[in-house]
Structure formats: structure tokens, C-alpha cells
Motif scaffolding. Structure first.
Motif, mmCIF file in Angstrom:
data_model
loop_
_atom_site.group_PDB
_atom_site.id
_atom_site.type_symbol
_atom_site.label_atom_id
_atom_site.label_comp_id
_atom_site.label_asym_id
_atom_site.label_seq_id
_atom_site.Cartn_x
_atom_site.Cartn_y
_atom_site.Cartn_z
ATOM 1 N N ASN A 194 27.374 31.601 63.711
ATOM 2 C CA ASN A 194 27.231 32.883 63.024
ATOM 3 C C ASN A 194 28.573 33.410 62.558
ATOM 4 O O ASN A 194 28.724 33.862 61.424
ATOM 5 N N TYR A 223 26.613 25.848 58.937
ATOM 6 C CA TYR A 223 25.912 26.709 59.883
ATOM 7 C C TYR A 223 24.947 25.897 60.732
ATOM 8 O O TYR A 223 24.931 25.998 61.962
ATOM 9 N N LEU A 224 24.158 25.066 60.076
ATOM 10 C CA LEU A 224 23.149 24.319 60.825
ATOM 11 C C LEU A 224 23.788 23.238 61.690
ATOM 12 O O LEU A 224 23.357 23.011 62.820
ATOM 13 N N VAL A 282 27.912 26.219 53.010
ATOM 14 C CA VAL A 282 27.594 27.220 54.037
ATOM 15 C C VAL A 282 26.409 26.781 54.892
ATOM 16 O O VAL A 282 26.465 26.817 56.123
ATOM 17 N N ILE A 283 25.324 26.352 54.239
ATOM 18 C CA ILE A 283 24.121 25.981 55.001
ATOM 19 C C ILE A 283 24.413 24.805 55.930
ATOM 20 O O ILE A 283 24.121 24.881 57.122
ATOM 21 N N LEU A 316 22.755 16.715 56.213
ATOM 22 C CA LEU A 316 23.641 17.870 56.101
ATOM 23 C C LEU A 316 25.096 17.446 55.969
ATOM 24 O O LEU A 316 25.869 18.030 55.208
ATOM 25 N N MET A 333 31.544 33.771 54.475
ATOM 26 C CA MET A 333 30.831 34.529 53.441
ATOM 27 C C MET A 333 31.682 35.717 53.000
ATOM 28 O O MET A 333 31.706 36.071 51.820
ATOM 29 N N GLY A 334 32.375 36.322 53.960
ATOM 30 C CA GLY A 334 33.284 37.417 53.608
ATOM 31 C C GLY A 334 34.349 36.934 52.643
ATOM 32 O O GLY A 334 34.643 37.581 51.633
ATOM 33 N N PHE A 384 32.975 27.639 42.596
ATOM 34 C CA PHE A 384 32.450 28.562 43.607
ATOM 35 C C PHE A 384 31.104 28.069 44.130
ATOM 36 O O PHE A 384 30.824 28.131 45.328
ATOM 37 N N PHE A 385 30.299 27.570 43.220
ATOM 38 C CA PHE A 385 29.000 27.008 43.600
ATOM 39 C C PHE A 385 29.176 25.900 44.641
ATOM 40 O O PHE A 385 28.535 25.903 45.690
ATOM 41 N N GLY A 414 25.151 25.056 64.681
ATOM 42 C CA GLY A 414 24.122 25.733 65.467
ATOM 43 C C GLY A 414 23.151 24.771 66.138
ATOM 44 O O GLY A 414 22.673 25.056 67.236
ATOM 45 N N GLU A 433 30.328 27.208 48.023
ATOM 46 C CA GLU A 433 29.299 27.893 48.798
ATOM 47 C C GLU A 433 28.219 26.941 49.303
ATOM 48 O O GLU A 433 27.542 27.238 50.277
ATOM 49 N N ILE A 434 28.055 25.819 48.619
ATOM 50 C CA ILE A 434 27.032 24.856 49.028
ATOM 51 C C ILE A 434 27.205 24.480 50.489
ATOM 52 O O ILE A 434 26.244 24.208 51.194
ATOM 53 N N ALA A 487 29.844 31.378 59.608
ATOM 54 C CA ALA A 487 29.124 31.613 58.355
ATOM 55 C C ALA A 487 29.465 32.980 57.790
ATOM 56 O O ALA A 487 29.698 33.133 56.589
ATOM 57 N N LEU A 488 29.540 33.990 58.667
ATOM 58 C CA LEU A 488 29.778 35.340 58.154
ATOM 59 C C LEU A 488 31.206 35.511 57.666
ATOM 60 O O LEU A 488 31.453 36.130 56.633
#
Lengths: 468, 492
Positions: B163, B147-148, B143-144, B115, B170-171, B136-137, B151, B140-141, B166-167
Motif C-alpha cells: 500500500n 502492488y500485487l 503500479v498494478i 505480472l 501514485m503521489g 507516463f503511460f 501484496g 504507470e503501467i 503504491a500510494l
């Protein structure tokens, strides 16, 4: 005769398989294991056959119409059915009436093929019924479960109701235009109030099938009650096929009334996304959860449809293709877990990663794809839908859709969090995955990762739809 | 030089990590991969300087253009200017340091490194992309992984922080997405940054799209009042996660604010410049004062990050060439500094198992190396000449002062005042942890840094000092690129 064979080859192959199953059933019968393997092979053949001999033309006095794009759409559905036969193998082997199950499923598939190809309100209606009634019987396939019967009952009642509305709409349309052929109706439409009323009825019937808010209430109960094989069929194959014919009807038949349906589509898309998302937030059962998430996904499909040009068609077909992989992967994992441990609640998935890393990664990948996070294909699918919808410069509409992606990310992350982060004293035990399920999950995983990055897939669909 | 190498190296490393058999292999593969990335970054710097020395003055160098989604006119369009080179260099420094400080991670080692490297891949791809969609791609890559990483390997209220992060991000992405589509349709179906920079976009559309894009990227770089994910996210993340988040990910936002929002929409930038200045001045002061109240070392650095990143946004809002150069310098400087800061905090926490300043004391006596590095990074943070922080902040202030009206002057003075506050909290934090008698006797047995930690710290300190003592090379990289941006703003 030759033309008949080539143009209707998808339908003929499916019919042949149905009859083969019928003969096997009334003949000596086969053991479930070998019958399932046979069916899987036949479905694979059906899928591969879909790539060949695709041409444009019509039959039966312009009642049946096909072209390479429609053939491609049918192929997506065939692929989905093939994957379901692999994914739900564990459950299928245990059912008492395997041959009947596939006869029903393939009849529904045949109905969908005819529906996508229909060029006439009559055949459209007949095909729609053929695509619906067998599914209601399939929903009842967990014979010893009360919920399954309840789901089937709800499904058949709501389908009958929506069919009634559809028929009423068709009769009004026939009354004002004097024809039931798609191209001729388009030529006759003048936007009179009766025609608008007819359109509203037709739209309502579609909304029922696609579970567009406010006609979505049957969805969650039916999904929850049915066996997962049927739920995944309903949410992916059934929805996909209706979305395809919905586009045809809107773009081809009701093109003269596009101002009317654009507004309706925008309002319903927003309602569907928001309400689907909000309800998904609080679901505990994974099937209900996926039911509401699929409602929200339909909202996104409507965003793409609203573009009213070939970009919309391309984006929707592409999205459905990706949706087949993502949603079937999610349902596949749910099916494996439910079959081996009986657990269907998200809370019970806690700590899944410790015991089943493979299933966890596939499920996570599928959920990220549904949420539209790269590098998964779902990112591209959603983005292209929004791009298509944004062509009319309706910024607020796109903004609402984009904000809905945040809400949906929240609940998808809930599942991911349960799998990877939360502790659980009693996690799902280690599951031995059978080869066919593993194969299907790997296909789905590969599809989720690759379809987006392999840009020629999109360009291919674009070429097909641009030619129309 | 082929820019695809910059994506290829981390991608290969990630795949190799996935295929490796045991923890030792995972670690060494990651280290080799990150060394290769560092080497590539230096090779890029060298090749870039060579080209410029030969008077190749085209805005973007080493351009590559491959068709991706032909029907939507989306292309793999890559290229670098001085800004990208500086950012890539920063990324490679932070990546190697992050890999080194995570050397002792025991829980799911393979997934952790995978990761981490995916996160790096996203950053490299982002900085070399010249197509909005691809950019943009890559944005956004991450994000995962983010988050992990938080978390699974985090601490404290990690699920909540993961959370929230990530949110909120994402906003931000949702706003960027809308702005991006707006640009696409305005410019006649093109996502290409170079094409967009040559199209004239009507002022009313610029005024509509600029806030979307600036705020969208602003969320990533802690634009006040959307900075709230920063303290939680940084403090809950594992050490390497915080380093990547603060050192690299926040820079993605700053880069986007400048390269996408300001550069492509200059009229919008002029329209909203004052609001940006006000918000960033608030962020600078608020961040500094909020840090004063913190006792947890990670929260101290997280809030001070809000304050420091404010300087780069302030520089962008000032819209002068010097200020923008300063803003970019601040991004590089803060990236190195904050990564080092988190690395040191991680080292201290691994040993003392606390991050509370009042539970420590006299650590200088037991771990001289770690505390020395702590001193260096603290002094860099409060802007001691000779270290990178001074150079960057000074350039921002000089650039800001070029605007001679009262509003800009007041904002500059207000921002400059924060340095005093910074000195207070930094010196207090260092004093409480490093100086004085050892308050907790169990701390007497603690060991100083191991080889991997020393190496990580040395690499980052070298970066900080290289900018602090000889800022000329960084200036040479950034100034011409800033000039291009200013040309577009001035309407040339």
C-alpha cells in the motif's frame, strides 16, 4: 414526416419497446426467462439502431434538437441499459414484475433521451421528471425489503425538492428573459443579480441529480437500499445523462455568465472530489462504497466541464463511456456475488480470488479503471478530463484533482487487497456464472482494456464535438 | 532496428504466459521470452554502435512516429539515444535474472510471471518513449504489478508495504502529471520530448514546473525525504520483485529526473541544483548510516540503495557533463549490483529461512558459490576497482570536482566519505554471514546454488565485471547523450 422519423428515431424505438412490453403484459404474458431474453434482444437492437441515420435538426418549433454527438450520447446510455439487462439477469429472472421493471426503466431512458435533446426549458423540465419518477419506483423493487422502500422514499422526496428548486429557477429565468428557448435565453442574459439567482437554483437542481457535494446526501442511502440493477442504472445511466445536459446548459445557455459558473464549478468540483473520497474511505458495504466513489468521479467530471470548450465536451463524453464499462463491471460483480451468497460487505470479499478468479480479475480491472491506472481505459479518461480542465492553467486546481487520485487509489486498493491478499476462513463459495452475465462482464472487461488503447474512439468523439 | 520489437517481445511473452496450461510451460515461456529480450537488447546495442560508427549523429536513432490521439497531438513516438540503450540493456539483464531466480515459485505461478513480464514491458516502453504522455503511460503501467507482486507473494508486513509503495508512487505520478500538463500547454499542445526540447520555456514557468517533475520522478528513485517506501517495499517484495523494483523501477525515476526534468527545464534545474545536491548528499550519508543499524539483509540492501541512488541524483545536481555521465553509469551499475544483491539474499533466505545476519555464520563452508557471489557484489557496492561500482562513483566524483566553489567541494567530500561507512557495513554483513564458524548446525545440510540460480548470478556478475574492467563502451554510449543534455543546459 420523414424528418420526424429520423430525428426522433431513438425515442421512437424506445417507445415501441415500451408498448410491446405493455401489450405482452396485458395479453397472455410470458415467462420471465423468455421475456428477459426478448428484452435483451430488443435492447441490443435499440443500441445497434443508434448507429444509423444520425443527422442534425430540430423539431416542434425548436423544442427538440439533435445532432450526431447527441445521438452518440444516447447510444452510450442505450449500451449501458443493455449491459444492465445482461449483468443483472440473475436478479431480474427472480422478480415478480419483470415487464413492469423494464417499462419503468425504458420510460426513464426515454426521459433521458428527450432531456439530452431538449432545447427548451419546458421540455427539459418534463423530460427530467420523466427520467426521475420511474427510477424512484424502480428503487422500491425489492418489495420485501424495508431498506428498498426507504431508499425509494428518500429518492422521491429529494427529487421532488430539487424539481421544485428547478422550477423556481426556471420561472425566474423566464421572468427576466421572457423566453424559455435555450438559444434565446443565451441572447438575453446580461448577468443581472436575478439571473444569477436563477442560475444558482438551476445549478442546485443539477447538483442534486449529479450528487454534487453538498447535495449528495441522498445518494448513499438510495444506492444501498435499491436493488443493484437500479443502483447501477442510477449511478451510470442517470448520472451520465444529467452530465450531458448539464454541459449543454452551461455551454449553450449560460455561456455569457461563464465567469460566474467557472468559479462555482471549481469550488464544487474540489469539494465533491475531496468529500466523496473521504467518505468512501470508511465504507463497508460495497454499494455505499461505490456510491461515494461515484460522487468522487462526478467531481472529476466537473473538472472536465470547467474547461468550457469542445475539449471539455469530448473528455466528458469519453469519460462517461469508459465509466459505463468500469462502473457496470464493478456493479455487475457485486450483483452476482450478492445474488448467490447475499454478501455485500467488502470484508466478506476476502479470499474471493481463491474461489472466483474470473470475477476477481474483472472487479480488479474495473476498480483500477475507476482509479485511473493504466493500461485500463480509466487512465485515459481521467487524464483527458484533467487535460481539459488544465487548459485554463489553473495549476492548483489540477494539483488538487491529481492528489485526489491518490486518496481514491487507497480505497480502491482496499478492495483489491481484500480480494487477492487477505485470508478468509469463510470465503464466497464458487459461483456458477450464467452465460449472459459472463458475456456482459467480458464486454465490460474488453471495453475497459480496449477503449483507451483504441484511440479512434476518442478522436471520433472529438470530431463530433468539434463540429458543434 | 524496429523499436516496437522491444515492446512486442514482452507483450507476446505475457500473452503466451496467460494462454499456457501448466507451470512448466509458464516458466519456459518466460525464460524464452526473456532470452529473446536480452538478444534484442544486444542487437539494439550492436545496431546503435553501427549507426554511430557510420557517423549518424542525430540525437535519437531508429525513430518511429505513429499517431495515437490525433486530436490531442499524442503520438507513439519512439526513439533511442545512448542512455536509453544502456537502460534497455540493464533491464534485459535484470529481467532474465529475475525470471531465473523465481524458478521455484509455487504459489500462482502463472499470475506471478505474467505480472513480472508486465513490469518489464512497462520499463522497456518507458525507456524508448519520446512522447511524455506515452512515457507516463508506461511509467504507470507498473503500479498494478508492483502492488500485487508485493501484496500476494511478499513476506513480512507485505500489505502495508504494498500500500505504501503504491500510494507514494501514485503521489509522485500526480506531481509528474501536473508538470506534464504544464509543459503541454506551455509548448502549445505538444507532449513530444523532442519538440519540447526545442521550445524555449519562460524561466518563471520552468521554476514552477521543475520541482513538480523532479520531485515526482524523484519519488520513484528514492529522493530524500521521499525514500521511505524503499526499505519497506524492497524488504517485503519477493526476490524477483525486489530485483525489479531496485534494479529497474528506481532507474525509471532517475531517467525521468534527467531526461524530463533537467533536460526539458534547464533553467529550473540551475535554479534548484543546490537543493538537489544537498538532498542527495543527505540521502547518501543518511542511507549509509541507516544501513549500519540494520540486521536484516534485505533492509541492509534497501537502505544502501538509498545511499547509492543518491550518487546518481548528486551527479545530476552537479550539472557537469562528466557528473551526468557518472550518474547514468551509477544507474546502470547500481541496477545490476542491487539486483544481484537481492538475488543472493533471496537464495540465502530460501535455504536458511532467515535474513538476520546474526542468525547466520560460516555459510562459506556450505554454499561456496552463493557466498562468493555475495563477496563480489559486496565489493562492488563498496567501490572496489575492477567492478562497476568504482567506475560509476569515481566518474561522479570527478564530475563533481569540476565545480570549483566551496559548496560543491564540500558536498562532494561529504558524499565521498560515505564510502568508508559502506565498507564498514558491507564487510560486517559479509563477515557475519559468510565467515567464521557455522553457528546453526541445521545449516550444515544446506545445498549450494542450483543451475538456475547460478545462471542468474553469472549473468549479472558478467555485467558488473564488463563495466568494471572495460568501462569504455558504456562511456561511449552515455557521454554523447549527456553532452546533448549539457548543451541544452548551457543554452547552446
Amino acid at each position: 414526416m420523414n424528418e420526424f422519423l429520423t430525428l426522433m428515431k431513438s425515442e421512437l424505438v424506445v417507445t415501441a419497446i415500451i408498448f410491446l412490453l405493455l401489450f405482452i403484459k396485458i395479453g397472455k404474458g410470458m415467462k420471465n426467462d423468455s421475456l428477459l431474453s426478448l428484452v435483451q434482444v430488443l435492447l441490443l437492437v435499440n443500441f445497434i439502431a443508434g448507429f444509423f441515420l444520425n443527422s442534425t435538426g430540430n423539431l416542434f418549433g425548436d423544442m427538440f434538437y439533435t445532432n450526431p454527438l447527441i445521438a452518440f450520447q444516447k447510444n452510450i446510455l442505450s449500451l449501458g441499459v443493455y449491459l444492465i439487462s445482461l449483468l443483472c439477469a440473475d436478479w431480474l429472472k427472480k422478480t415478480q414484475h419483470l415487464a413492469e421493471f423494464f417499462m419503468l426503466m425504458l420510460s426513464a431512458l426515454l426521459g433521458m433521451f428527450l432531456m439530452i435533446s431538449s432545447n427548451n426549458l419546458l421540455i427539459f423540465y418534463l423530460a427530467l421528471e420523466l427520467a426521475t419518477i420511474p427510477v424512484a419506483a424502480m428503487a422500491n423493487f425489492d418489495l420485501d425489503k424495508k431498506r428498498s422502500s426507504e431508499g425509494a422514499m428518500k429518492m422521491i422526496l429529494s427529487s421532488a425538492f430539487s424539481s421544485g428548486i428547478l422550477l423556481f429557477g426556471i420561472s425566474l429565468l423566464y421572468g427576466t428573459t421572457g423566453t424559455i428557448s435555450f438559444p434565446e435565453i443565451a441572447a438575453q442574459l446580461d448577468g443581472s443579480s436575478v439571473q444569477i439567482l436563477a442560475f444558482v437554483f438551476l445549478f442546485t437542481a443539477f447538483a442534486f441529480k449529479l450528487s454534487i457535494v453538498p447535495f449528495h446526501l441522498w445518494t448513499a442511502d438510495v444506492y444501498e437500499g435499491s436493488p443493484i440493477a437500479v443502483t447501477s442504472f442510477l449511478s451510470v445511466i442517470s448520472k451520465g445523462s444529467v452530465a450531458f445536459i448539464f454541459i449543454t446548459v452551461l455551454y449553450k445557455v449560460f455561456q455569457p455568465m461563464q465567469d460566474v459558473w467557472y468559479t462555482m464549478l471549481v469550488i464544487l468540483a474540489v469539494a465533491t472530489m475531496v468529500i466523496g473520497n473521504l467518505f468512501a474511505l470508511r465504507q463497508q458495504n460495497i454499494k455505499r462504497f461505490l456510491a461515494f466513489s461515484s460522487i468522487a468521479q462526478v467531481g472529476f467530471i466537473l473538472v472536465g466541464i470547467s474547461s468550457n470548450d469542445y475539449m471539455g465536451i469530448t473528455a466528458v463524453v469519453y469519460f462517461v463511456l469508459i465509466y459505463v464499462f468500469s462502473n457496470l463491471a464493478a456493479f455487475g460483480v457485486a450483483s452476482v456475488i450478492s445474488e448467490h451468497s447475499g454478501k455485500e460487505n467488502i470484508d466478506e470479499y476476502k479470499g474471493l480470488y481463491k474461489t472466483n478468479p474470473f470475477l476477481s480479475w474483472i472487479l480488479a480491472l474495473a476498480l483500477f479503471s475507476l482509479a485511473g491506472i493504466p493500461p485500463t481505459a480509466g487512465f485515459f479518461g481521467k487524464l483527458f478530463l484533467l487535460t481539459a480542465g488544465g487548459a485554463k492553467a489553473a495549476y492548483w486546481f489540477i494539483t488538487v484533482a491529481a492528489l485526489n487520485m491518490i486518496i481514491s487509489l487507497y480505497y480502491y486498493l482496499r478492495v483489491v487487497r481484500a480480494i487477492f491478499m487477505d485470508k478468509n476462513d469463510n470465503p464466497v463459495g464458487k459461483i456458477k456464472i450464467s452465460p449472459s452475465v459472463k458475456l456482459a462482464l467480458l464486454i465490460c472487461g474488453a471495453g475497459i482494456v480496449l477503449i483507451g488503447l483504441l484511440s479512434w474512439v476518442y478522436d471520433h468523439i472529438h470530431t463530433l464535438s468539434f463540429k458543434l | 532496428m524496429n523499436l516496437l520489437l522491444l515492446i512486442g517481445a514482452p507483450l507476446l511473452t505475457a500473452v503466451a504466459v496467460l494462454l499456457s496450461r501448466n507451470k512448466a510451460q509458464v516458466k519456459w515461456i518466460s525464460l524464452v521470452g526473456s532470452v529473446a529480450q536480452l538478444a534484442l537488447a544486444f542487437a539494439l546495442l550492436y545496431a546503435f554502435r553501427q549507426e554511430r560508427a557510420q557517423n549518424n549523429m542525430s540525437q535519437m536513432l531508429f525513430e518511429l512516429n505513429y499517431k495515437l490521439f490525433d486530436s490531442l497531438n499524442i503520438n507513439f513516438h519512439f526513439g533511442v539515444d545512448g542512455i536509453s540503450v544502456a537502460m534497455i540493456l540493464l533491464t534485459s539483464f535484470v529481467v532474465i535474472a529475475g525470471v531465473l531466480v523465481s524458478w521455484n515459485i509455487e504459489k500462482m505461478t502463472k499470475e506471478f510471471y505474467f505480472l513480472l513480464i508486465l513490469l518489464a514491458l512497462g520499463a522497456y516502453g518507458f525507456f524508448i518513449s519520446l512522447d511524455l504522455f506515452i512515457l507516463f503511460f508506461f511509467l504507470e503501467i507498473s503500479v498494478i504489478p508492483k502492488y500485487l507482486l508485493i501484496g500476494i507473494w511478499g513476506s513480512g508486513k507485505k500489505e502495508y508495504s504494498a500500500n505504501k509503495l503504491a500510494l507514494m508512487l501514485m503521489g509522485g505520478s500526480a506531481l509528474i502529471l501536473v508538470g506534464m500538463l504544464g509543459l503541454y500547454f506551455t509548448a502549445g499542445h505538444s507532449f513530444d520530448i523532442m519538440t519540447l526540447s526545442k521550445t524555449s520555456i519562460p524561466a518563471n514557468i520552468q521554476n514552477l514546473l521543475f520541482p513538480l517533475l523532479f520531485v515526482g520522478f524523484g519519488v520513484f528513485t528514492a529522493l530524500f525525504p521521499l525514500h521511505t517506501w524503499v526499505p519497506d517495499g524492497h524488504s517485503s517484495a519477493p526476490t524477483a520483485g525486489s530485483m525489479f523494483l531496485a534494479g529497474i523501477s528506481m532507474k525509471l525515476g532517475g531517467y525521468g529526473c534527467l531526461r524530463i526534468a533537467t533536460y526539458l527545464l534547464p533553467e529550473g534545474a540551475k535554479e534548484y541544483a543546490n537543493i538537489i545536491i544537498i538532498l542527495s548528499a543527505i540521502a547518501i550519508l543518511y542511507g549509509a548510516f541507516a544501513t549500519m543499524m540494520q540486521k536484516d539483509l534485505k533492509y541492509i540492501n534497501a537502505y544502501s540503495s538509498v545511499s547509492h541512488v543518491g550518487f546518481s541524483l548528486l551527479g545530476i545536481g552537479m550539472l557537469t557533463q562528466t557528473a551526468i555521465t557518472g550518474a547514468l553509469m551509477q544507474m546502470v551499475s547500481h541496477g545490476l549490483m542491487t539486483a544481484l544483491f537481492f538475488a543472493v539474499i533471496g537464495m540465502i533466505y530460501d535455504r536458511t529461512h532467515t535474513r538476520m545476519t546474526n542468525e547466520m555464520g560460516g555459510l562459506m563452508k556450505v554454499m561456496p558459490f552463493i557466498t562468493t557471489v555475495f563477496f563480489i557484489v559486496g565489493l562492488c557496492s563498496l567501490g572496489l576497482p575492477g567492478l562497476s561500482g568504482f567506475v560509476a562513483e569515481m566518474t561522479v566524483f570527478m564530475g563533481s570536482w569540476e565545480n570549483s566553489d566551496a559548496f560543491h567541494r564540500i558536498a562532494t567530500i561529504a558524499a565521498a566519505m560515505s564510502i568508508v561507512v559502506t565498507a564498514v557495513y558491507i564487510l560486517r554483513a559479509i563477515g557475519q554471514t559468510a565467515m567464521g564458524p557455522i553457528t546453526n548446525t541445521s545449516h550444515l545440510q544446506l545445498k549450494d546454488a542450483a543451475w538456475n540460480e547460478k545462471l542468474a548470478a553469472i549473468i549479472l556478475v558478467a555485467g558488473i565485471i564488463a563495466i568494471g574492467i572495460a568501462p569504455g563502451w558504456l562511456n561511449d554510449l552515455l557521454r554523447p547523450a549527456a553532452e546533448e543534455i549539457m548543451n541544452r543546459i548551457a543554452g547552446k
